[in-house]
Structure formats: C-alpha cells, structure tokens
Design an enzyme around this catalytic site. Structure first.
Site, PDB file in Angstrom:
ATOM      1  N   MET A 195       0.832  -1.219   0.000  1.00  0.00           N
ATOM      2  CA  MET A 195       0.000   0.000   0.000  1.00  0.00           C
ATOM      3  C   MET A 195       0.864   1.267   0.000  1.00  0.00           C
ATOM      4  SD  MET A 195      -2.749  -1.352   2.851  1.00  0.00           S
ATOM      5  CE  MET A 195      -1.456  -1.929   3.955  1.00  0.00           C
ATOM      6  N   GLN A 253     -10.987   2.908   0.170  1.00  0.00           N
ATOM      7  CA  GLN A 253     -10.732   4.278   0.612  1.00  0.00           C
ATOM      8  C   GLN A 253     -11.678   5.254  -0.093  1.00  0.00           C
ATOM      9  OE1 GLN A 253      -6.583   4.763  -0.347  1.00  0.00           O
ATOM     10  NE2 GLN A 253      -5.878   3.905   1.598  1.00  0.00           N
ATOM     11  N   CYS A 285       3.555  10.196   4.288  1.00  0.00           N
ATOM     12  CA  CYS A 285       3.126   9.132   3.391  1.00  0.00           C
ATOM     13  C   CYS A 285       4.377   8.315   3.128  1.00  0.00           C
ATOM     14  CB  CYS A 285       2.562   9.702   2.098  1.00  0.00           C
ATOM     15  SG  CYS A 285       2.277   8.457   0.829  1.00  0.00           S
ATOM     16  N   THR A 286       4.267   7.012   3.173  1.00  0.00           N
ATOM     17  CA  THR A 286       5.469   6.189   3.095  1.00  0.00           C
ATOM     18  C   THR A 286       6.125   6.206   1.718  1.00  0.00           C
ATOM     19  OG1 THR A 286       4.059   4.221   2.777  1.00  0.00           O
ATOM     20  CG2 THR A 286       4.845   4.682   5.015  1.00  0.00           C
ATOM     21  N   GLU A 287       5.478   6.841   0.738  1.00  0.00           N
ATOM     22  CA  GLU A 287       6.113   7.019  -0.579  1.00  0.00           C
ATOM     23  C   GLU A 287       6.858   8.334  -0.725  1.00  0.00           C
ATOM     24  OE1 GLU A 287       3.147   3.909  -1.030  1.00  0.00           O
ATOM     25  OE2 GLU A 287       2.870   5.994  -0.423  1.00  0.00           O
ATOM     26  N   THR A 318       1.925   1.835   5.940  1.00  0.00           N
ATOM     27  CA  THR A 318       1.323   3.001   5.314  1.00  0.00           C
ATOM     28  C   THR A 318       0.761   3.884   6.408  1.00  0.00           C
ATOM     29  OG1 THR A 318      -0.607   3.757   4.047  1.00  0.00           O
ATOM     30  CG2 THR A 318      -0.707   1.547   4.932  1.00  0.00           C
ATOM     31  N   ASN A 319       0.857   5.194   6.242  1.00  0.00           N
ATOM     32  CA  ASN A 319       0.274   6.113   7.217  1.00  0.00           C
ATOM     33  C   ASN A 319      -1.243   6.126   7.152  1.00  0.00           C
ATOM     34  OD1 ASN A 319       2.424   8.111   8.642  1.00  0.00           O
ATOM     35  ND2 ASN A 319       3.179   7.520   6.622  1.00  0.00           N
ATOM     36  N   THR A 320      -1.790   6.211   5.946  1.00  0.00           N
ATOM     37  CA  THR A 320      -3.237   6.379   5.787  1.00  0.00           C
ATOM     38  C   THR A 320      -4.026   5.295   6.493  1.00  0.00           C
ATOM     39  OG1 THR A 320      -3.041   7.579   3.689  1.00  0.00           O
ATOM     40  CG2 THR A 320      -5.115   6.428   4.103  1.00  0.00           C
TER      41      THR A 320
END
Length: 237
Positions: A10, A52, A196-198, A83-85
C-alpha cells in the site's frame, strides 16, 4: 531476534523501501551477513484504494485485520501497517491480534518530541491530512501538526497516488512540494513530516529547508528496536 510482520502493498513501492530498511538496519547493528527475520503479506492495493474512495473503512479494517492475524499465526512477533493512511483503522487491526502493533504515528511523535519540534507540517494523502485521526493522535501525544491549504493538499495527494504509487518520481513535482513547504514555513512550521510512506521517494528528509522526519524510516527503526530487544522507552518531554 524477533520476527517482524509487515502488512505491505500500500503501495508496493514503499513496501520495498521497508524491506530494504529493516534488513540494512539489522546488518548495520549485527554486522556480517545478518538480515532481519521478516514476514510480509502484500495486499492488492487496488482493492484497498477502492475501499478508501468508497469510505468503506470498516471493510478495510476487516481486510487488514485478517492479514494481521495471518501474520501472527505465521510467527510474527509484532505487526506494522506499512502506510500512514491505513493507521486510520489501526485500533481495529490491533484488536484482532495479541502481538504488538507498532504504531507509525506514536513513533513519529516520539521522534519529533525528542528533537524539540512542536509544529510540524504534515505532507500526506488527503485521507491522512483531512480525516482527523492523525492530528488527534499527534495532539494527544503533545504535537500540534499543520497541514497545507486545500489546493496544496490536492497537489500532494495527486502526486502520491498518480505518480509515486505508480513508480514515477518527477522533478517538477518535487519543485511543487518544495514550494508548498516554503509557504508553510512562512506560517510557522518548524519541521516536516513525510507522512506518506512514498514521499521519501521524492523528498530527502536531510535536504529540506526544515528538519525532515521520514515516517518510513522511523517506523522501520522502531520495528528493528523491537526485534533486537533494544530498550524502546522514551524519555518524557
């Protein structure tokens, strides 16, 4: 060494960063050819994104809860949602397992407080910036976050989903993010959360006009501290 369970996919772009980081950190700590004991379950991100967009957070909680339980049954001694979300549903996921869920917001707040930062700018998906779960938990931990204005939140969200999650890293988008940071600096932000992990794919936390806190690295480090049995207690601010 305890086994780390990763709920990945994710997106898989950031999951690959997690895998690299936890193994690099173990090798750095133990030397030689040492690597981490890891179990990863990578989900189909398209399925999660559909939930989501539909606001089906209960469905997402069931899905990730099932994955967390599978990781525990498979031998994981802790679980990370990569993932943060999706920490919006972290409490529901944690309730499905009896091993610790290492929470990305808690670890990030601890890092901010240790550095004396109290007004960080959060760069993240729209869900993370607007749903309140991130700000509320940070506030309960003594950190007041700032988020960009609505138009800038849209820019950040679109860069994440349309580009970074698809493996696209564009200089033009990096410039947009830097302009957003400059605008928020003028309003009093004292640091930047790469929430955000990206985002670590496009912004170097060590090459920003304010101190940067990369949640991916912070989260991975916490997993290694748990795995190797280090004292993870934090001094009170």
């Amino acid at each position: 060494m305890r086994t780390i369970g990763l709920i990945g996919g994710m997106s898989f772009e950031s999951s690959a960063v997690y895998y690299r980081l936890v193994n690099e950190m173990v090798r750095e700590r133990l030397g030689g050819l040492a690597s981490a004991e890891v179990l990863m379950h990578s989900v189909n991100f398209e399925e999660i994104v559909s939930m989501q967009k539909a606001g089906d957070w209960d469905g997402a909680a069931r899905r990730l809860g099932d994955v967390a339980l599978k990781l525990q049954v498979g031998g994981a001694d802790c679980v990370l949602i990569c993932t943060n979300t999706m920490h919006l549903i972290a409490e529901q996921v944690a309730a499905r397992i009896s091993v610790p869920l290492i929470h990305i917001i808690d670890e990030t707040a601890a890092s901010l407080k240790a550095a004396g930062r109290r007004r960080p700018l959060l760069l993240a998906t729209r869900y993370t910036m607007e749903h309140g779960f991130y700000a509320d938990r940070m506030k309960s931990l003594g950190v007041e976050i700032a988020v960009p204005e609505a138009e800038d939140r849209t820019i950040v969200h679109d860069i994440i989903f349309s580009e970074l999650c698809a493996g696209k890293v564009l200089d033009s988008s990096r410039e947009k993010l830097m302009r957003i940071i400059e605008r928020e600096m003028a309003k009093g932000a004292d640091s930047i959360i790469l929430g955000c992990t990206e985002i670590c794919l496009i912004l170097d936390p060590n090459n920003l006009p304010l101190p940067g806190f990369d949640t991916t690295t912070i989260h991975a480090k916490a997993a290694i501290e748990f795995s190797l049995g280090a004292d993870r207690k934090r001094e009170a601010a």
